[in-house]
Each structure stands twice: as C-alpha cells, then as structure tokens.
Design a protein around this motif. Structure first.
Motif, PDB file in Angstrom:
ATOM      1  N   MET A 257       0.739  -1.199  -0.134  1.00 37.04           N
ATOM      2  CA  MET A 257      -0.093  -0.202   0.063  1.00 37.04           C
ATOM      3  C   MET A 257       0.982   1.314  -0.047  1.00 37.04           C
ATOM      4  N   SER A 258       0.375   2.274  -0.972  1.00 31.79           N
ATOM      5  CA  SER A 258       1.354   3.444  -0.807  1.00 31.79           C
ATOM      6  C   SER A 258       1.057   4.349   0.261  1.00 31.79           C
ATOM      7  N   VAL A 259       2.127   5.333   0.428  1.00 35.31           N
ATOM      8  CA  VAL A 259       2.053   6.391   1.345  1.00 35.31           C
ATOM      9  C   VAL A 259       1.936   7.603   0.918  1.00 35.31           C
ATOM     10  N   GLU A 260       1.140   8.391   1.378  1.00 38.67           N
ATOM     11  CA  GLU A 260       0.932   9.853   0.492  1.00 38.67           C
ATOM     12  C   GLU A 260       1.124  10.767   1.954  1.00 38.67           C
ATOM     13  N   THR A 261       1.857  11.880   1.126  1.00 42.44           N
ATOM     14  CA  THR A 261       2.152  13.313   2.016  1.00 42.44           C
ATOM     15  C   THR A 261       2.105  14.370   1.274  1.00 42.44           C
ATOM     16  N   ARG A 262       1.606  15.465   1.826  1.00 43.05           N
ATOM     17  CA  ARG A 262       1.109  16.779   1.048  1.00 43.05           C
ATOM     18  C   ARG A 262       1.974  17.817   1.926  1.00 43.05           C
ATOM     19  N   ALA A 263       2.137  18.877   0.985  1.00 49.23           N
ATOM     20  CA  ALA A 263       2.292  20.371   1.676  1.00 49.23           C
ATOM     21  C   ALA A 263       2.035  21.195   0.671  1.00 49.23           C
ATOM     22  N   SER A 264       1.259  22.331   1.553  1.00 54.60           N
ATOM     23  CA  SER A 264       1.218  23.689   0.753  1.00 54.60           C
ATOM     24  C   SER A 264       2.092  24.584   1.072  1.00 54.60           C
ATOM     25  N   VAL A 265       2.836  25.131   0.151  1.00 53.10           N
ATOM     26  CA  VAL A 265       4.017  25.993   0.062  1.00 53.10           C
ATOM     27  C   VAL A 265       3.628  27.169  -0.337  1.00 53.10           C
ATOM     28  N   PRO A 266       3.607  28.301   0.571  1.00 50.42           N
ATOM     29  CA  PRO A 266       3.233  29.633   0.272  1.00 50.42           C
ATOM     30  C   PRO A 266       4.238  30.192  -0.773  1.00 50.42           C
ATOM     31  N   THR A 267       3.873  30.506  -1.870  1.00 47.41           N
ATOM     32  CA  THR A 267       4.986  31.272  -2.593  1.00 47.41           C
ATOM     33  C   THR A 267       4.044  31.837  -3.828  1.00 47.41           C
ATOM     34  N   VAL A 268       4.345  33.058  -4.335  1.00 44.94           N
ATOM     35  CA  VAL A 268       3.557  33.652  -5.474  1.00 44.94           C
ATOM     36  C   VAL A 268       4.526  33.145  -6.863  1.00 44.94           C
ATOM     37  N   SER A 269       5.549  32.337  -6.762  1.00 43.47           N
ATOM     38  CA  SER A 269       6.100  31.836  -7.807  1.00 43.47           C
ATOM     39  C   SER A 269       6.397  30.447  -7.949  1.00 43.47           C
ATOM     40  N   GLY A 270       5.012  29.766  -7.645  1.00 44.68           N
ATOM     41  CA  GLY A 270       4.851  28.201  -7.587  1.00 44.68           C
ATOM     42  C   GLY A 270       4.942  27.760  -9.086  1.00 44.68           C
ATOM     43  N   SER A 271       4.390  28.418 -10.093  1.00 46.59           N
ATOM     44  CA  SER A 271       4.296  27.967 -11.303  1.00 46.59           C
ATOM     45  C   SER A 271       5.810  28.052 -11.993  1.00 46.59           C
ATOM     46  N   ARG A 272       6.676  28.950 -11.674  1.00 46.43           N
ATOM     47  CA  ARG A 272       8.034  28.985 -12.120  1.00 46.43           C
ATOM     48  C   ARG A 272       8.810  27.819 -11.665  1.00 46.43           C
ATOM     49  N   TYR A 273       8.710  27.609 -10.034  1.00 49.69           N
ATOM     50  CA  TYR A 273       9.374  26.624  -9.602  1.00 49.69           C
ATOM     51  C   TYR A 273       8.964  25.321  -9.832  1.00 49.69           C
ATOM     52  N   LEU A 274       7.857  25.154  -9.995  1.00 48.81           N
ATOM     53  CA  LEU A 274       7.280  23.907 -10.409  1.00 48.81           C
ATOM     54  C   LEU A 274       7.925  23.614 -11.917  1.00 48.81           C
ATOM     55  N   GLN A 275       7.964  24.408 -12.903  1.00 47.93           N
ATOM     56  CA  GLN A 275       8.670  24.137 -14.362  1.00 47.93           C
ATOM     57  C   GLN A 275      10.047  24.118 -14.059  1.00 47.93           C
ATOM     58  N   GLN A 276      10.801  24.783 -13.340  1.00 54.95           N
ATOM     59  CA  GLN A 276      12.233  24.659 -13.310  1.00 54.95           C
ATOM     60  C   GLN A 276      12.558  23.204 -12.667  1.00 54.95           C
ATOM     61  N   LEU A 277      11.831  22.939 -11.680  1.00 56.99           N
ATOM     62  CA  LEU A 277      12.097  21.530 -10.898  1.00 56.99           C
ATOM     63  C   LEU A 277      11.987  20.328 -12.136  1.00 56.99           C
ATOM     64  N   CYS A 278      10.703  20.344 -12.702  1.00 57.77           N
ATOM     65  CA  CYS A 278      10.367  19.662 -13.596  1.00 57.77           C
ATOM     66  C   CYS A 278      11.154  19.367 -14.821  1.00 57.77           C
ATOM     67  N   LYS A 279      11.570  20.430 -15.287  1.00 59.43           N
ATOM     68  CA  LYS A 279      12.721  20.555 -16.545  1.00 59.43           C
ATOM     69  C   LYS A 279      14.140  20.083 -15.735  1.00 59.43           C
ATOM     70  N   HIS A 280      14.232  20.359 -14.564  1.00 55.26           N
ATOM     71  CA  HIS A 280      15.580  19.912 -13.942  1.00 55.26           C
ATOM     72  C   HIS A 280      15.557  18.419 -14.042  1.00 55.26           C
ATOM     73  N   TRP A 281      14.504  17.708 -13.414  1.00 56.31           N
ATOM     74  CA  TRP A 281      14.381  16.134 -13.575  1.00 56.31           C
ATOM     75  C   TRP A 281      14.095  15.560 -14.715  1.00 56.31           C
ATOM     76  N   ALA A 282      13.775  16.193 -15.889  1.00 59.46           N
ATOM     77  CA  ALA A 282      13.451  15.657 -17.068  1.00 59.46           C
ATOM     78  C   ALA A 282      14.303  14.855 -17.872  1.00 59.46           C
ATOM     79  N   HIS A 283      15.635  15.061 -17.453  1.00 55.79           N
ATOM     80  CA  HIS A 283      16.541  14.189 -18.191  1.00 55.79           C
ATOM     81  C   HIS A 283      16.957  13.131 -17.377  1.00 55.79           C
ATOM     82  N   LYS A 284      16.332  12.645 -16.069  1.00 56.34           N
ATOM     83  CA  LYS A 284      16.531  11.509 -15.692  1.00 56.34           C
ATOM     84  C   LYS A 284      15.384  10.806 -15.617  1.00 56.34           C
ATOM     85  N   PHE A 285      13.952  11.387 -15.403  1.00 53.55           N
ATOM     86  CA  PHE A 285      13.030  10.627 -15.168  1.00 53.55           C
ATOM     87  C   PHE A 285      11.883  10.979 -16.323  1.00 53.55           C
TER      88      PHE A 285
END
Length: 98
Positions: A1-29
């Motif tokens: 059975m899988s385990v789930e955990t969540r966080a709400s991170v206050p930031t007005v730059s969420g879209s930018r960070y989301l895209q940067q992180l995804c691009k960063h990991w895109a070469h591996k995953f």
C-alpha cells in the motif's frame, strides 16, 4: 500500500518553481508538466505531483512506504529551495505519511 504526504508551500512563484524543477529532473525521469501542474515518477517508486495556485504550490509525494516518503520530502524541499533561493527556505507544512 502506498504512502501519501502533502504540503502547501506559500509562494507567488509556484508555477516558475514547478517548471524549473520538472525541467531539472526531465533528463532522468519521465516528467510531465505545464505551467500549473507537474508529475515526476522516480525510480524508487515515489511520485511527486505539484500544482501551482495563485499564492501556493501544492506538493504531494506518493511513495511505496513511509521511509521513502520522508526521504522524498527532503529531496523535494532541498531542490525547490535551490530554485527559490531568493525566498528560501520555503515553508513546507508536510502532513504525516498516512
């Protein structure tokens, strides 16, 4: 059975960070993302899902066990803080793995 955990991170730059992180990991995953949502499946069986809202980045880690979930919380937080260096450390209010 899988385990789930969540966080709400206050930031007005969420879209930018989301895209940067995804691009960063895109070469591996097999990352999928756009300006408001992203998914990163890791080789350890964990999956990171992010959703950017106006002033919050919603982050969810789904993992095969609690130990992996806690480990991935740290990995995700460290990487997001690296991209958010101007406002780091970001406030992660992780829920307990359930």
């Amino acid at each position: 059975m899988s385990v789930e955990t969540r966080a709400s991170v206050p930031t007005v730059s969420g879209s930018r960070y989301l895209q940067q992180l995804c691009k960063h990991w895109a070469h591996k995953f097999a990352v999928a993302f756009d300006a408001t949502a992203g998914t990163v499946p890791f080789t350890n069986g964990a999956v990171l899902t992010m959703t950017a809202e106006a002033e919050v980045l919603q982050v969810q880690v789904t993992a095969p066990d609690a130990e992996t979930a806690v480990s991935m919380q740290g990995v995700v937080a460290r990487h997001l803080d690296r991209f958010a260096f101007r406002e780091a450390p970001l406030a992660f209010d992780w829920s307990e793995p359930v």
